[in-house]
Design a protein around this motif. Structure first.
Motif, PDB file in Angstrom:
ATOM      1  N   GLU A 193       0.713  -1.190   0.136  1.00  0.00           N
ATOM      2  CA  GLU A 193      -0.022   0.290  -0.129  1.00  0.00           C
ATOM      3  C   GLU A 193       0.997   1.279  -0.355  1.00  0.00           C
ATOM      4  OE1 GLU A 193      -4.057   1.686   2.213  1.00  0.00           O
ATOM      5  OE2 GLU A 193      -2.723   0.563   3.246  1.00  0.00           O
ATOM      6  N   LEU A 194       0.617   2.054  -0.963  1.00  0.00           N
ATOM      7  CA  LEU A 194       1.476   3.714  -1.158  1.00  0.00           C
ATOM      8  C   LEU A 194       0.200   4.751  -0.366  1.00  0.00           C
ATOM      9  CD1 LEU A 194       3.783   4.759  -2.181  1.00  0.00           C
ATOM     10  CD2 LEU A 194       3.226   4.349  -3.919  1.00  0.00           C
ATOM     11  N   HIS A 195       0.914   5.207  -0.230  1.00  0.00           N
ATOM     12  CA  HIS A 195      -0.271   6.375   0.449  1.00  0.00           C
ATOM     13  C   HIS A 195       0.727   7.565   1.117  1.00  0.00           C
ATOM     14  CE1 HIS A 195      -3.803   7.513   3.688  1.00  0.00           C
ATOM     15  NE2 HIS A 195      -3.934   6.280   3.069  1.00  0.00           N
ATOM     16  N   ILE A 196      -0.552   8.531   1.316  1.00  0.00           N
ATOM     17  CA  ILE A 196       0.090   9.863   1.574  1.00  0.00           C
ATOM     18  C   ILE A 196       0.700   9.872   3.619  1.00  0.00           C
ATOM     19  CG2 ILE A 196      -0.675  10.772   0.116  1.00  0.00           C
ATOM     20  CD1 ILE A 196      -2.804  12.285   2.233  1.00  0.00           C
ATOM     21  N   GLU A 197       1.268  10.663   3.617  1.00  0.00           N
ATOM     22  CA  GLU A 197       1.961  10.411   5.434  1.00  0.00           C
ATOM     23  C   GLU A 197       0.755  11.054   6.268  1.00  0.00           C
ATOM     24  OE1 GLU A 197       4.532  12.214   8.773  1.00  0.00           O
ATOM     25  OE2 GLU A 197       4.692  12.491   6.794  1.00  0.00           O
ATOM     26  N   GLN A 198       0.011  11.814   5.453  1.00  0.00           N
ATOM     27  CA  GLN A 198      -1.119  12.875   6.849  1.00  0.00           C
ATOM     28  C   GLN A 198      -0.495  13.227   8.140  1.00  0.00           C
ATOM     29  OE1 GLN A 198      -3.789   8.926   6.876  1.00  0.00           O
ATOM     30  NE2 GLN A 198      -5.084  10.168   6.488  1.00  0.00           N
ATOM     31  N   GLY A 199       0.568  12.934   8.373  1.00  0.00           N
ATOM     32  CA  GLY A 199       1.239  13.573   9.163  1.00  0.00           C
ATOM     33  C   GLY A 199       2.623  14.536   8.672  1.00  0.00           C
ATOM     34  N   GLN A 200       3.627  15.179   9.880  1.00  0.00           N
ATOM     35  CA  GLN A 200       4.343  16.003   8.905  1.00  0.00           C
ATOM     36  C   GLN A 200       5.610  15.498   8.722  1.00  0.00           C
ATOM     37  OE1 GLN A 200       4.115  20.166  11.103  1.00  0.00           O
ATOM     38  NE2 GLN A 200       1.675  19.225  11.967  1.00  0.00           N
ATOM     39  N   VAL A 201       6.082  14.294   9.616  1.00  0.00           N
ATOM     40  CA  VAL A 201       7.228  14.142  10.039  1.00  0.00           C
ATOM     41  C   VAL A 201       8.509  13.787   8.356  1.00  0.00           C
ATOM     42  CG1 VAL A 201       8.845  11.379  10.800  1.00  0.00           C
ATOM     43  CG2 VAL A 201       6.478  12.556  11.624  1.00  0.00           C
ATOM     44  N   LEU A 202       7.586  13.840   7.310  1.00  0.00           N
ATOM     45  CA  LEU A 202       8.289  13.521   6.569  1.00  0.00           C
ATOM     46  C   LEU A 202       8.693  14.656   6.197  1.00  0.00           C
ATOM     47  CD1 LEU A 202       7.332  10.683   4.190  1.00  0.00           C
ATOM     48  CD2 LEU A 202       9.470  10.737   5.405  1.00  0.00           C
ATOM     49  N   GLU A 203       7.785  16.060   6.007  1.00  0.00           N
ATOM     50  CA  GLU A 203       8.341  17.171   5.263  1.00  0.00           C
ATOM     51  C   GLU A 203       9.167  17.916   6.371  1.00  0.00           C
ATOM     52  OE1 GLU A 203       5.501  21.079   3.873  1.00  0.00           O
ATOM     53  OE2 GLU A 203       5.040  20.090   5.802  1.00  0.00           O
ATOM     54  N   ARG A 204       8.488  17.342   7.260  1.00  0.00           N
ATOM     55  CA  ARG A 204       9.819  17.761   8.561  1.00  0.00           C
ATOM     56  C   ARG A 204      11.439  18.219   8.601  1.00  0.00           C
ATOM     57  NH1 ARG A 204       7.655  21.180  13.517  1.00  0.00           N
ATOM     58  NH2 ARG A 204       5.587  21.621  13.170  1.00  0.00           N
ATOM     59  N   GLU A 205      11.612  17.088   8.582  1.00  0.00           N
ATOM     60  CA  GLU A 205      12.821  15.401   8.024  1.00  0.00           C
ATOM     61  C   GLU A 205      14.040  16.017   6.521  1.00  0.00           C
ATOM     62  OE1 GLU A 205      13.155  12.623  10.149  1.00  0.00           O
ATOM     63  OE2 GLU A 205      12.307  13.131  11.965  1.00  0.00           O
ATOM     64  N   ASP A 206      12.571  16.507   5.734  1.00  0.00           N
ATOM     65  CA  ASP A 206      12.794  16.966   4.467  1.00  0.00           C
ATOM     66  C   ASP A 206      13.676  14.962   4.034  1.00  0.00           C
ATOM     67  OD1 ASP A 206      13.328  18.308   2.290  1.00  0.00           O
ATOM     68  OD2 ASP A 206      15.832  18.710   2.391  1.00  0.00           O
ATOM     69  N   LYS A 207      12.574  14.541   3.993  1.00  0.00           N
ATOM     70  CA  LYS A 207      12.563  13.128   4.265  1.00  0.00           C
ATOM     71  C   LYS A 207      11.371  12.649   1.975  1.00  0.00           C
ATOM     72  CE  LYS A 207      15.748  12.026   6.372  1.00  0.00           C
ATOM     73  NZ  LYS A 207      16.901  11.663   6.326  1.00  0.00           N
ATOM     74  N   SER A 208      11.778  11.753   2.151  1.00  0.00           N
ATOM     75  CA  SER A 208      11.103  12.395  -0.177  1.00  0.00           C
ATOM     76  C   SER A 208      10.523  10.119   0.155  1.00  0.00           C
ATOM     77  CB  SER A 208      11.642  11.420  -0.568  1.00  0.00           C
ATOM     78  OG  SER A 208      12.400  12.819  -1.617  1.00  0.00           O
ATOM     79  N   ILE A 209      10.747   9.565   0.923  1.00  0.00           N
ATOM     80  CA  ILE A 209       9.457   8.025   1.684  1.00  0.00           C
ATOM     81  C   ILE A 209       9.907   8.141   3.058  1.00  0.00           C
ATOM     82  CG2 ILE A 209       9.786   5.867   0.637  1.00  0.00           C
ATOM     83  CD1 ILE A 209       9.031   7.507  -1.526  1.00  0.00           C
ATOM     84  N   GLY A 210       8.515   7.436   3.196  1.00  0.00           N
ATOM     85  CA  GLY A 210       8.334   6.914   4.502  1.00  0.00           C
ATOM     86  C   GLY A 210       8.108   5.183   4.596  1.00  0.00           C
ATOM     87  N   ILE A 211       9.312   4.328   5.106  1.00  0.00           N
ATOM     88  CA  ILE A 211       8.965   3.299   4.824  1.00  0.00           C
ATOM     89  C   ILE A 211       8.576   3.203   6.726  1.00  0.00           C
ATOM     90  CG2 ILE A 211      10.565   0.457   5.212  1.00  0.00           C
ATOM     91  CD1 ILE A 211      12.411   1.922   3.221  1.00  0.00           C
ATOM     92  N   VAL A 212       7.206   2.410   6.570  1.00  0.00           N
ATOM     93  CA  VAL A 212       5.975   1.860   7.556  1.00  0.00           C
ATOM     94  C   VAL A 212       6.768   0.845   8.633  1.00  0.00           C
ATOM     95  CG1 VAL A 212       4.314   1.867   9.157  1.00  0.00           C
ATOM     96  CG2 VAL A 212       4.428   3.556   7.266  1.00  0.00           C
ATOM     97  N   SER A 213       7.510   0.535   9.295  1.00  0.00           N
ATOM     98  CA  SER A 213       7.712  -0.589  10.399  1.00  0.00           C
ATOM     99  C   SER A 213       6.637  -1.240  10.957  1.00  0.00           C
ATOM    100  CB  SER A 213       8.804  -0.580  11.908  1.00  0.00           C
ATOM    101  OG  SER A 213       8.705   0.774  11.809  1.00  0.00           O
ATOM    102  N   HIS A 214       6.406  -0.363  11.448  1.00  0.00           N
ATOM    103  CA  HIS A 214       4.684  -1.037  12.670  1.00  0.00           C
ATOM    104  C   HIS A 214       3.728   0.364  12.309  1.00  0.00           C
ATOM    105  CE1 HIS A 214       8.141  -2.785  14.792  1.00  0.00           C
ATOM    106  NE2 HIS A 214       6.533  -3.615  15.278  1.00  0.00           N
ATOM    107  N   ILE A 215       2.137   0.202  12.451  1.00  0.00           N
ATOM    108  CA  ILE A 215       0.880   0.721  12.703  1.00  0.00           C
ATOM    109  C   ILE A 215       0.410   0.079  14.081  1.00  0.00           C
ATOM    110  CG2 ILE A 215      -1.288   0.823  11.766  1.00  0.00           C
ATOM    111  CD1 ILE A 215      -1.047   0.005   9.269  1.00  0.00           C
ATOM    112  N   VAL A 216       0.277   1.635  14.830  1.00  0.00           N
ATOM    113  CA  VAL A 216       0.843   1.591  15.965  1.00  0.00           C
ATOM    114  C   VAL A 216      -0.796   0.977  16.346  1.00  0.00           C
ATOM    115  CG1 VAL A 216       1.862   4.049  16.480  1.00  0.00           C
ATOM    116  CG2 VAL A 216      -0.945   3.603  16.144  1.00  0.00           C
ATOM    117  N   GLY A 217      -0.404  -0.138  17.847  1.00  0.00           N
ATOM    118  CA  GLY A 217      -2.040   0.424  18.663  1.00  0.00           C
ATOM    119  C   GLY A 217      -2.495   1.168  19.277  1.00  0.00           C
ATOM    120  N   GLN A 218      -4.243   1.053  19.553  1.00  0.00           N
ATOM    121  CA  GLN A 218      -4.997   0.891  20.077  1.00  0.00           C
ATOM    122  C   GLN A 218      -5.993   1.258  20.823  1.00  0.00           C
ATOM    123  OE1 GLN A 218      -6.997   4.258  16.932  1.00  0.00           O
ATOM    124  NE2 GLN A 218      -6.067   3.508  15.428  1.00  0.00           N
TER     125      GLN A 218
END
Length: 414
Positions: A193-218
């Motif tokens: 699944e390729l998705h927009i981040e919906q957060g600010q981490v990549l933009e703030r850290e000037d990274k192009s891609i996020g590789i997700v290790s975990h989806i958080v529990g709730q």
């Protein structure tokens, strides 16, 4: 290294397809509203079906309305490499959430077919029927049915805000009638699944891609504080059993503990109900929501237990009582390490900046992640804004995501 289309041509294709899919359900504010089984949803799925067939893929629906576009493999018995995302939106949402994953999958498979012919393993693009829970009080209906987590027994009593039963809406859209194959799949090699981040981490850290290790529990709770109503002017402060004062102290404990946590835990109180909710009466009862998220289940549990221990002391001091109702306990879900390593190797080879990260939002990948090897990849979101007409990702970032998906699918299926 796979030679890919010129950036200008790919950029134009991405931009045109984003606007094309956003036109189904676009409202006056510029937002997009496609709710499960509504006319805009049906029109969007039919448009995607036409696009799938134009690309030379075979299109089919399952019995709940998931849409698949299949590129057959040269090994007919091989399992399927599945990629895509969800077609539904929140009310007045953005044009990238979910839609980008479908668009990227279509573009990637078109490129691979044009430049490399048929793969060894079949590749399927999926437009998942529902993820958001925007029309009915249920999420992940599409991926949940594919993986067997959900079925028709879960929808018997569900209605939308207009009182339309889930089953009636589904059948009116042409599904749930046995006209299409049953949705549960046993032939999946993996899901990407390729998705927009919906957060600010990549933009703030000037990274192009996020590789997700975990989806958080709730963990989600409704927490109710019981006190005693009394006159606002004649009841001395030291004699009050004020549910509102107690609640304010409890929320303060939550926020301070969460801010002091060094492992990325987040806690949110977003809703409050007060009784009698009168300006000159001491509150006798307050209920507030609590949403706690982290990538480690034990960390969530320890945080909640520590907070609740303090809550009891505060309530005792105020002469009030606290009652807890946990209504969600979703464990964290790990993405597949091998898929993530493959994506990382591609990015290193291409010299594209990236970071490994957790996802604080839920995605269909968390449903697939307990069923088959799953990879979730992010591209940046401008300002971290999502579920809004202001949702935006630069075309250059969308393009990098498509390039990564092309390379990843090539490695997995060719």
């Amino acid at each position: 290294m796979i030679e890919q289309s010129k950036p200008s041509a790919l950029s134009k294709q991405i931009e045109e397809m984003v606007e094309w899919l956003a036109s189904y359900g676009k409202d006056k504010s510029g937002g997009v509203t496609r709710l499960l089984y509504d006319p805009a949803w049906s029109a969007a799925q039919k448009a995607i079906q036409s696009k799938i067939e134009q690309l030379g893929l075979s299109a089919r629906y399952d019995d709940v309305g998931n849409l698949f576009g299949r590129l057959s493999g040269r090994e007919p018995e091989a399992n399927v490499v599945l990629t895509g995302s969800h077609v539904d939106t929140v009310i007045g949402g953005g044009k990238y959430d979910g839609a980008y994953g479908i668009i990227a999958a279509l573009i990637a498979v078109e490129y691979l077919l044009t430049h490399h012919g048929l793969p060894l393993k079949p590749i399927e693009v999926v437009s998942l029927c529902e993820e958001e829970g925007s029309r009915f009080p249920m999420t992940y209906w599409g991926s949940g049915n594919i993986t067997g987590v959900k079925d028709h027994t879960a929808i018997h009593h569900l209605k939308d805000i207009n009182g339309i039963p889930f089953k009636q809406a589904m059948q009116a859209a042409g599904f749930g009638l046995g006209l299409h194959p049953q949705p549960t799949r046993k032939d999946l090699e993996c899901f990407i699944e390729l998705h927009i981040e919906q957060g600010q981490v990549l933009e703030r850290e000037d990274k192009s891609i996020g590789i997700v290790s975990h989806i958080v529990g709730q963990h989600r709770y409704n927490i109710t504080v019981y006190g005693e109503s009394n006159h606002a002017g004649t009841t001395p402060m030291q004699w009050r059993r004020d549910a509102m004062f107690t609640s304010a102290e409890l929320i303060r404990i939550l926020m301070h503990r969460a801010k002091a946590h060094e492992s990325g835990l987040v806690a949110t109180v977003g809703r409050m109900e007060v009784k009698p909710n009168v300006g000159n009466v001491i509150a006798r009862e307050v209920t507030f929501s609590l949403d706690v998220r982290h990538s480690d289940a034990e960390t969530i549990q320890q945080f909640c237990e520590a907070c609740f221990g303090e809550f009891e002391n505060v309530a005792s001091e105020h002469g009030t009582e606290v009652v807890y109702h946990k209504w969600m306990d979703e464990p964290p879900v790990a993405m597949d390490c091998t898929l993530n390593q493959t994506a990382e190797d591609i990015l290193k080879t291409r010299g594209i900046s990236y970071r490994t990260m957790t996802s604080g939002a839920g995605h269909d990948s968390q449903i697939f992640g307990t069923y088959c090897p799953t990879g979730l990849l992010f591209v940046p979101s401008q300002g971290g804004i999502s579920h809004s007409p202001a949702e935006f990702t630069h075309t250059e970032d969308l393009q990098r995501g498509v390039h990564l998906l092309i390379d990843l699918l090539y490695k997995l299926a060719y």
